[in-house]
Design a protein around this motif. Sequence first.
Motif, PDB file in Angstrom:
ATOM      1  N   GLU A  52      -3.395  -1.013  -6.347  1.00  0.00           N
ATOM      2  CA  GLU A  52      -3.501   0.436  -6.138  1.00  0.00           C
ATOM      3  C   GLU A  52      -4.346   1.082  -7.228  1.00  0.00           C
ATOM      4  OE1 GLU A  52      -3.069   4.293  -4.750  1.00  0.00           O
ATOM      5  OE2 GLU A  52      -2.542   2.420  -3.727  1.00  0.00           O
ATOM      6  N   ILE A 109       4.719   1.557   1.548  1.00  0.00           N
ATOM      7  CA  ILE A 109       5.839   2.108   0.785  1.00  0.00           C
ATOM      8  C   ILE A 109       6.478   3.267   1.541  1.00  0.00           C
ATOM      9  CG2 ILE A 109       6.470   3.374  -1.313  1.00  0.00           C
ATOM     10  CD1 ILE A 109       6.102   0.461  -1.879  1.00  0.00           C
ATOM     11  N   GLU A 110       5.659   4.166   2.108  1.00  0.00           N
ATOM     12  CA  GLU A 110       6.208   5.311   2.825  1.00  0.00           C
ATOM     13  C   GLU A 110       6.952   4.879   4.080  1.00  0.00           C
ATOM     14  OE1 GLU A 110       6.433   8.328   1.629  1.00  0.00           O
ATOM     15  OE2 GLU A 110       5.477   7.502  -0.154  1.00  0.00           O
ATOM     16  N   GLU A 169       5.537   2.037  -8.737  1.00  0.00           N
ATOM     17  CA  GLU A 169       5.016   2.982  -9.725  1.00  0.00           C
ATOM     18  C   GLU A 169       4.930   2.388 -11.124  1.00  0.00           C
ATOM     19  OE1 GLU A 169       6.697   7.034 -11.800  1.00  0.00           O
ATOM     20  OE2 GLU A 169       6.620   7.021  -9.605  1.00  0.00           O
ATOM     21  N   THR A 188       0.856  -1.184   0.000  1.00  0.00           N
ATOM     22  CA  THR A 188       0.000   0.000   0.000  1.00  0.00           C
ATOM     23  C   THR A 188       0.888   1.228   0.000  1.00  0.00           C
ATOM     24  OG1 THR A 188      -0.053   0.121   2.406  1.00  0.00           O
ATOM     25  CG2 THR A 188      -1.742  -1.248   1.339  1.00  0.00           C
ATOM     26  N   ARG A 189       0.269   2.392  -0.198  1.00  0.00           N
ATOM     27  CA  ARG A 189       1.047   3.628  -0.131  1.00  0.00           C
ATOM     28  C   ARG A 189       1.672   3.796   1.252  1.00  0.00           C
ATOM     29  NH1 ARG A 189       0.658   7.573  -3.949  1.00  0.00           N
ATOM     30  NH2 ARG A 189      -0.764   7.193  -5.688  1.00  0.00           N
ATOM     31  N   ASP A 190       0.916   3.450   2.301  1.00  0.00           N
ATOM     32  CA  ASP A 190       1.441   3.573   3.660  1.00  0.00           C
ATOM     33  C   ASP A 190       2.637   2.649   3.877  1.00  0.00           C
ATOM     34  OD1 ASP A 190      -0.450   5.458   4.262  1.00  0.00           O
ATOM     35  OD2 ASP A 190      -1.848   4.038   5.192  1.00  0.00           O
ATOM     36  N   ARG A 236       9.985   2.321  -4.650  1.00  0.00           N
ATOM     37  CA  ARG A 236       9.076   3.276  -5.302  1.00  0.00           C
ATOM     38  C   ARG A 236       8.992   3.005  -6.807  1.00  0.00           C
ATOM     39  NH1 ARG A 236      11.450   7.540  -1.874  1.00  0.00           N
ATOM     40  NH2 ARG A 236       9.945   8.068  -0.238  1.00  0.00           N
TER      41      ARG A 236
END
Length: 368
Positions: free
Chosen positions: A301, A176-177, A196, A172-174, A192
């Motif tokens: 995503e 990845i961050e 992407e 998820t984006r979370d 990333r």
Amino acid sequence: MPLKIYKRGSVFWVKGWVEYNGRPIAGPYRQSTRATTEAGARDWINDETQLQIRRHLVGEEHSLRFADAVNFYPANAQDARQLLPILDQIGDMPLGAITGALLKSLGRKLKPNACTDTWWREIVTPARAVINHAHEHKGTPHLTVKRYDKFERIAQDERRGKTSRIERTPATRDWIEAFCAEADPYNAALARFMFETAARIDQAISIEPGDLRPASCQVKIKAQKGHPEGWITVSPQMMAELVALKPKRPKNLKTGQVLSPRVFGYGSSTGYNNRWKTICKRAGIPYLSAHRAGRHGFYTELVVRQGVDPVTAAKAGRWSDATLPMRIYAHAETDEAAVRARFRTNHVQVAPIKKRKHRKTKKDQENE
């Protein structure tokens, strides 16, 4: 004259003709048997004699055995490893006698503790490729094999006491961050980039400085899984990260050879594993492989979280069949209990319209 053996150097050769009923049917031969013992050379003569007799009696397309088809199949090292045990089982069988059911049955003999997906990938697929290669070049029968169905898969899982096709968790984006917050610049950029672009790990780690076009934000990725080499577009932020990385020259751990400069600094598709496990542990997040962080995360995503149509997402991720990622890479994120609760939700009841009572007049009473 019939085939005779003679030795040249350390290898045995043969010369002469293959005869049937006293008449030559193949030859003349003057070639190496590649055998270093006389017994091996006699085995070669026996195999060649049987093959030529079958060709003489029924024609080449009906006489070829699986072993003969393997001999002229352009196998790479991985194909060869997979085909060797199959040869032991069906090498002497004529190609026309090999059926799809027979190939599928080899799984239980050769890999009794593997799942049906492994049987299909490592037994059925390479054997079928050999047979259909012979069909294209020698006119032997073409073979179509039906995939293992879910009942066969479940039955094998029960026999081996292990479930196959376990649901994979996508990034998820979370995630990845959190990963990038603890990672060094190379691994943060790698995570990333795959999230992407849906690039495979082998494609990502193979990127060299010359594969970057900063002005147009394009990256060249190598051919893989039937897709040709090509250029993909990345975001300006992603390109800025890639350009900022100082290329490294990794070493091949098996040969000690120093490889060409790589953007992400890795020399093999498994070199990232231990480093990523350490990063995930420090970040307090579950470990995800590059494939789950990349291709699985990319498709989920776009399609599940952002509502992009599956055809567009499949094209962006370089899937030739739009139905494939929907079956494998799209992961539902709605809790099952929440779905069931929808059936218990009280719907808004529409209040019935009340009709005004009609007051009878004297005329109505007289008409009654």
